[in-house]
Scaffold this motif. Structure first.
Motif, mmCIF file in Angstrom:
data_model
loop_
_atom_site.group_PDB
_atom_site.id
_atom_site.type_symbol
_atom_site.label_atom_id
_atom_site.label_comp_id
_atom_site.label_asym_id
_atom_site.label_seq_id
_atom_site.Cartn_x
_atom_site.Cartn_y
_atom_site.Cartn_z
ATOM 1 N N LYS B 24 0.835 -1.212 0.000
ATOM 2 C CA LYS B 24 0.000 0.000 0.000
ATOM 3 C C LYS B 24 0.872 1.265 0.000
ATOM 4 C CE LYS B 24 -3.559 2.103 2.903
ATOM 5 N NZ LYS B 24 -2.693 2.977 3.716
ATOM 6 N N ASP B 25 1.841 1.311 0.930
ATOM 7 C CA ASP B 25 2.727 2.479 0.995
ATOM 8 C C ASP B 25 3.508 2.643 -0.297
ATOM 9 O OD1 ASP B 25 1.940 3.141 3.477
ATOM 10 O OD2 ASP B 25 3.730 2.409 4.521
ATOM 11 N N GLY B 28 1.547 4.029 -3.116
ATOM 12 C CA GLY B 28 1.387 5.483 -3.013
ATOM 13 C C GLY B 28 2.610 6.216 -3.547
ATOM 14 N N TYR B 55 12.932 3.836 -0.057
ATOM 15 C CA TYR B 55 11.871 3.056 0.584
ATOM 16 C C TYR B 55 12.256 1.579 0.628
ATOM 17 C CZ TYR B 55 7.354 1.225 1.886
ATOM 18 O OH TYR B 55 6.359 0.582 2.565
#
Ligand SMILES: [Zn+2]
Lengths: 342, 360
Positions: B24-25, B28, B55
């Motif tokens: 999900k992150d 985004g 990330y």
């Protein structure tokens, strides 16, 4: 820089400079300086806030700051970060996080982009092409012609009377087309590979192939084709095509630079389809110009299409229709182009 | 693997790698950076690239610490502009002097490739850190020339049978010039695992190819026979059929390539030693990993690309769940200093892809 409350300190991990060692520690802001302390309360670093590198926080990870002496400090939880670095933190986060409003704006802008590009890009690319000196068209055309002449072209077998007749028509067309004198020349070749065809190379060489001449039933048919090829040269379609294609590759490379090879393949396919559409645009432009020249000379602008129908007689309906995967418009649309207007 | 360091037995610690990122992150981040790249005509992607790598590396954790990535976006942007400018120049010259440019490009690659590979590894590793200490890479031009240009060229004559040996030589070259801080890596790699994958993969691919070819032959045999007197139409039909075969075989190719990659990754990890004491372990089961990656990518393709971030995260977590460091004592005593990472031109030409880049 907004000084934060000196009493507030944030606990976290303090990393050594030049080694993998770390220890529990704290940092706090005092005036416009950031101070770090080890577990025993000894100050290990003091640096101006402006010299501290605040890395944008990675979602779900501790935030991290790095001091000019190489030490680093990390801590969990967003509150300490905001409290410590106030406005500076805001700047970093504004850049890397988006509010719902900004998300909406971004999505709308991305949706509008294809339309802007669709209409704006060809104009921009043509302006670039206009800035390219014609001598580059010449070098490219001459080199292409040398390549083809050695490989797939043979000497023309047409009788010299026929060639002379066509040269006369060509001169007539050049005069009517407003092309600079000496910018185009006509050559005759025979090619088993290309069959019934004619080309315009960017240096101004128009190549007429024997098989196409053999299929022609009138001078107007030949004249229509020659006028079409001359229009390609006058409008510098080759160079404009090259510039447009190059620009698309650059855009695809930059936008999908880090993408997977799958995305690249899709992009290449999309770029190919867009280039087909540019090619059709240029063909229509050349057809229009051809019709204009033919009318000026009192010749039949539709004759060329009759010749093309004979060339593609085996192809039938699929050559009549325009499809997104063809380099030329369908014959029906081309007939409409040359017969319409004026 | 174990038992070799009896004396330090009580200090030996098994430290599993893990990946804590979520689909999900990451979705985004990917969506935002992609849209920003679109509206800035690709410029922002340099920043997006750094953000995505931070990330993925940040959530790659070992012993309670994540990794970090420090590349400057504008260095990446500059490198991309240089690469793009070079491509445009080559394309323009190729239209004027096709033969000379083809020859020049081949020779240029020959001369440039070792340099590009060294600078790519240097840029990637010197911008990577763990516990605030950078990794390091210092290549050697002539060794790189031998391992990445001459050796693969010679191995062509072995018809691909030598490719695990070439891969091993390349991986060992990279590992032996790589450091964490000042601590060197070493690598003694076995190739048995890779050969075991090839032993299954090659007959499998041949079999699948034969089946598809047979079915297509049965379907189109009469048409091919009817077209023998029209070579250009026959060529077109063959072109179409080759496309079909390629698409049908693509999943099998992906499966084989990923299984091979898993075996390579295991071999690299199991043979690598850091600072003469710390070892690693790769425990992927090649074919199971191949199926896992294939499944993830099929979902990603069927979702029209929207599931790509999910697939990336899922695959990375799977890799890290099968990676272990066997440390001798704690990891406090590594020393080193930050070194200039140089330019990103090598890293942005993609020369690292398909080598050992997948190992980490
Ligand atoms: Zn045309």
């Amino acid at each position: 820089m907004e000084p934060s409350d000196p009493k507030k300190e944030i606990a976290g991990r303090l990393f050594d400079s030049g080694s993998s060692r770390f220890q529990p520690g704290t940092i706090r802001c005092l005036g416009d300086r950031v101070l770090a302390f080890d577990a025993d309360g000894n100050q290990t670093v003091s640096a101006p806030l402006g010299s501290v590198q605040i890395d944008p926080p990675v979602r779900g990870m501790p935030w991290r700051v790095r001091f000019p002496n190489g030490q680093a400090f990390e801590s969990n939880g967003p509150t300490g970060f905001d409290m410590l670095f106030g406005r500076e933190a805001g700047r970093v986060k504004r850049f890397h996080g988006l509010t719902p409003m900004r998300w909406t704006a971004l999505i709308l802008a991305s949706l509008a982009l294809p339309f802007v590009l669709w209409f704006g890009y060809p104009i921009a690319a043509d302006n670039v092409a206009r800035a390219v000196p014609v001598s580059l068209d010449r070098s490219i055309g001459q080199s292409t012609f040398r390549e083809l002449d050695g490989a797939v072209f043979d000497k023309s077998e047409l009788p010299s009377a026929r060639k002379a007749k066509m040269r006369a028509i060509f001169t007539e067309i050049l005069r009517a087309s407003d092309l600079a004198p000496g910018r185009a020349r006509l050559v005759f070749r025979k090619s088993d590979y290309f069959g019934a065809n004619a080309f315009a190379l960017p240096d101004g060489t128009v190549v007429m192939l024997d098989d196409l001449v053999a299929l022609a039933e009138s001078d107007d048919e030949i004249a229509g084709v020659l006028a079409h090829e001359v229009a390609h040269i006058r409008e510098r379609h080759s160079m404009r095509q090259v510039v447009r294609a190059a620009g698309i590759s650059v855009l695809a490379l930059l936008i999908l630079g880090d993408g997977s090879s799958f995305a690249e393949e899709i992009a290449a396919m999309g770029a190919g389809i867009v280039q087909f559409s540019y090619n059709r645009e240029f063909e229509t432009e050349a057809d229009l110009a051809s019709a204009q020249i033919m009318r000026k000379l009192g010749r039949d602008p539709n004759a060329m299409i009759a010749l093309l129908r004979r060339v593609y007689k085996d192809c039938g309906e699929s050559c009549e229709e325009t499809s997104i995967l063809s380099t030329h418009p369908g014959l029906r649309d081309r007939l409409e182009t040359v017969s319409g207007g004026e | 693997m174990d038992g070799s360091m009896q004396s330090a037995a009580q200090e030996e610690r098994r430290l599993p790698f893990s990946f804590s990122g979520t689909g999900k992150d990451y979705f985004g981040i990917c969506l935002r950076t992609f849209l920003l790249a679109m509206v800035t005509l690709g410029i922002y992607d340099a920043w997006g690239t750094v953000e995505r790598r931070r990330y993925l590396l940040g959530h790659t954790q070992l012993d309670g610490h994540g990794f970090d990535y420090h590349a400057k976006p504008w260095v990446i942007l500059l490198a991309r502009l240089i690469v793009v400018a070079a491509i445009i120049d080559i394309n323009i010259f190729a239209r004027i002097w096709p033969k000379e440019v083809a020859l020049g490009a081949a020779l240029g690659m020959f001369v440039l490739l070792p340099w590009l590979i060294n600078s790519a590894w240097r840029f990637t590793l010197r911008n990577m850190s763990y516990r605030n200490l950078r990794f390091d890479f210092k290549g050697n031009y002539f060794q790189a020339l031998w391992y990445f240009v001459l050796l693969p060229f010679l191995a062509v004559f072995a018809l691909g049978l030598a490719s695990p040996l070439v891969t091993r030589a390349q991986a060992q070259y990279v590992a032996r010039h790589m450091k964490y801080g000042d601590a060197p890596f070493s690598l003694e790699m076995t190739v048995g695992g890779m050969y075991r994958v090839l032993l299954v993969a090659i007959p499998l691919l041949v079999l699948i190819g034969a089946v598809i070819g047979g079915v297509l032959g049965a379907l189109y045999g009469s048409e091919i026979a009817a077209l023998t007197d029209r070579p250009e139409a026959l060529g077109e039909l063959f072109g179409g059929l080759i496309m079909v075969v390629y698409l049908l075989m693509l999943p099998a190719f992906v499966l084989a390539a990923m299984s091979y990659r898993a075996a390579l990754r295991n071999a690299v990890l199991c043979g690598a030693v850091l600072d003469g004491r710390h070892k690693f372990e790769g425990t992927l089961r090649p074919w199971r990993y191949g199926l896992f990656v294939l499944g993830s990518w099929i979902v990603a393709v069927l979702s029209l690309g929207f599931a790509v971030p999910w697939a990336v995260v899922r695959i990375r977590r799977y890799q890290m769940d099968h990676t272990v460091m066997i440390a001798q004592g704690d990891l406090d005593d590594f020393k080193g200093r930050e070194r200039d990472a140089g330019d990103a031109v090598g890293a942005e030409t993609g020369v690292m892809e398909g080598i050992v880049g997948g190992a980490f």
